[in-house]
Enzyme design. Structure first.
Site, PDB file in Angstrom:
ATOM      1  N   ASP A  14       0.816  -1.224   0.000  1.00 24.54           N
ATOM      2  CA  ASP A  14       0.000   0.000   0.000  1.00 24.54           C
ATOM      3  C   ASP A  14       0.843   1.265   0.000  1.00 24.54           C
ATOM      4  O   ASP A  14       0.448   2.285   0.555  1.00 24.54           O
ATOM      5  CB  ASP A  14      -0.978   0.012   1.205  1.00 24.54           C
ATOM      6  N   LYS A  17       2.155   2.174  -5.101  1.00 22.19           N
ATOM      7  CA  LYS A  17       2.901   1.705  -6.282  1.00 22.19           C
ATOM      8  C   LYS A  17       2.082   1.856  -7.554  1.00 22.19           C
ATOM      9  O   LYS A  17       2.626   2.104  -8.621  1.00 22.19           O
ATOM     10  CB  LYS A  17       3.289   0.223  -6.121  1.00 22.19           C
ATOM     11  N   GLY A  41      -4.353  -4.712  -4.581  1.00 22.87           N
ATOM     12  CA  GLY A  41      -5.393  -3.814  -5.080  1.00 22.87           C
ATOM     13  C   GLY A  41      -4.764  -2.493  -5.470  1.00 22.87           C
ATOM     14  O   GLY A  41      -4.229  -1.792  -4.632  1.00 22.87           O
ATOM     15  N   HIS A  42      -4.759  -2.218  -6.775  1.00 19.30           N
ATOM     16  CA  HIS A  42      -4.205  -0.952  -7.256  1.00 19.30           C
ATOM     17  C   HIS A  42      -5.353  -0.054  -7.671  1.00 19.30           C
ATOM     18  O   HIS A  42      -6.185  -0.467  -8.466  1.00 19.30           O
ATOM     19  CB  HIS A  42      -3.395  -1.172  -8.541  1.00 19.30           C
ATOM     20  N   GLN A 219       2.247  -6.033  -2.893  1.00 19.87           N
ATOM     21  CA  GLN A 219       2.559  -6.039  -1.456  1.00 19.87           C
ATOM     22  C   GLN A 219       3.871  -5.275  -1.229  1.00 19.87           C
ATOM     23  O   GLN A 219       4.181  -4.395  -2.006  1.00 19.87           O
ATOM     24  CB  GLN A 219       2.636  -7.471  -0.900  1.00 19.87           C
TER      25      GLN A 219
END
Ligand code: IMP
Length: 396
Positions: A14, A17, A41-42, A219
């Site tokens: 988080d 990225k 999750g992006h 991650q």
């Protein structure tokens, strides 16, 4: 030979990225993921439109960028199909990447329940059980599933999972979604929306071309299976070294390693967090930074920047360029702190625009001095244009 740069998170994930990968993506022909699955999750904002990706790399939205999901990943068809509908291009996948079955999700939940107080706090996306089955050599490669879907029901794995299901006390969820998404993937293969690569074909391609590829980590370093805060980690290698095996490229092609870190720390799930903030500051930072998981919606634990951890992460990954995110969030405080060696160091805060702010420069220089790496970019908001360059970046 293909040229590879790597982008990794230096904390517990988080770090932002997704936005950085989207920003850097214009320099590359390929964006690839090499580990993890839909535990990631992006959130990407592209031309005013919001995308949330779980398997796809963040720059998948850029028209010129080709997308590759490497054999180090695991894939859950229902989630993959849903997110891929938003993308109008061929998605390249390794046929060797492993499939997450619906039962992997249930086993993840059962294991967490059994751990009780020692629960890891997983995303419950079946990641650990899917990688465990892969290591036990009973997992299902994507190619096998797509070639003959129903034959999976005759495998040892399927039968073994039926044993696990006896521990599941409620009605197991319907498998319709799963099979439907597998059918959609088979259809997409025929239509050319998906292309499967064998490991041999992929490496031949890499040797033949001069294309540029950005390998996007999911991650963060402190969640790495070897180098993180075991057992409170994910089931993959999140560090730059994982690119060789997770993507199938040789070590000599890697050039830049971009290390992304937030100006403070967050963590979801259990495990040590030496600089964790107490209330009410923790909640304030969470609200200001919107620190809730993109995959699970869970509130993230918040704390001050831990430079000891960051120093370790830079060494493990061989970081060549640092990128700081969410520096604007700390601008709301009068003072900020950084933990280094065994003490907290205080810094006066800065204004939210950051650029040319002497207080912010002092903060950056302190970090650069200890890490011996330049902070090349600073992101100060979710919008694409809210990023500025502090020093010369080297993307060739
Ligand atoms: P798993 O990857 O779902 O097995 O979860 C293991 C640990 O990694 C838990 O602490 C999760 O919260 C954490 N984790 C997994 N994926 C992410 C991510 O994308 N961002 C932050 N933490 C993650």
């Amino acid at each position: 030979m293909i040229q590879v740069d790597v982008l990794v998170g230096l904390q517990w994930g988080d770090e932002g990225k997704g936005k950085i990968a989207h920003f850097l993506g214009v320099h590359y022909d390929w964006m690839a993921r090499f580990q993890g699955g839909c535990n990631a999750g992006h959130t990407v904002i592209h031309q005013g439109k919001k995308f949330i990706f779980h398997h796809l790399p963040a720059a998948a939205v850029l028209p010129q960028v080709k997308v590759f999901l490497g054999p180090g990943m695991v894939l859950y068809p229902p989630v993959f199909v849903q997110e891929s509908q938003a993308i109008d291009k061929t998605i390249h996948l390794s046929g060797a990447l492993q499939v997450i079955l619906p039962t992997h999700l249930l086993i993840d939940v059962l294991l967490e329940q059994a751990r009780g107080k020692g629960a890891i706090g997983t995303t419950k996306k079946g990641i650990g059980p899917a990688y465990a089955d892969k290591a036990l050599r009973q997992g299902i490669p994507l190619k096998t599933l797509l070639e003959n879907p129903k034959a999976i029901q005759n495998t040892f794995l399927w039968k073994y999972h039926q044993q696990w299901l006896r521990l599941w006390e409620s009605e197991p969820p319907s498998l319709d979604d799963f099979w439907q998404s597998v059918e959609t993937m088979r259809q997409w293969l025929k239509e050319g929306k998906l292309k499967l690569w064998s490991p041999q074909a992929w490496i031949e391609y890499c040797y033949r071309t001069q294309e540029r590829l950005l390998a996007e980590g999911a991650q963060g370093t402190l969640l790495d299976l070897h180098f993180g805060t075991y057992p409170y980690v994910t089931s993959t290698h999140t560090v730059s070294g994982s690119v060789y095996t997770g993507l199938g490229v040789p070590p000599n092609v890697i050039k830049e390693v971009f290390g992304v870190f937030k100006a403070y720390m967050t963590r979801v799930g259990q495990g040590p967090f030496p600089t964790e903030l107490q209330e009410p500051l923790a909640s304030r930072l969470r609200e200001w930074g919107k620190e809730y998981g993109a995959t699970t919606g869970r509130p993230r634990r918040c704390g001050w920047l831990d430079l000891n951890a960051l120093q370790y992460a830079c060494k493990i990954n061989g970081v060549t360029q640092l990128i700081m995110t969410k520096a604007d969030v700390l601008a709301k405080l009068p003072q900020v702190q950084v933990f280094y060696q065994d003490q907290f160091h205080s810094f006066p805060s800065w204004n939210a625009q950051l650029i040319d702010d002497t207080h912010f420069e002092t903060f950056c220089e302190f970090i650069e001095k200890q890490l011996q790496q330049p902070i090349v970019y600073v992101s100060y908001g979710p919008e694409t244009q809210q990023i500025y360059q502090r020093t010369t970046i080297n993307v060739s």
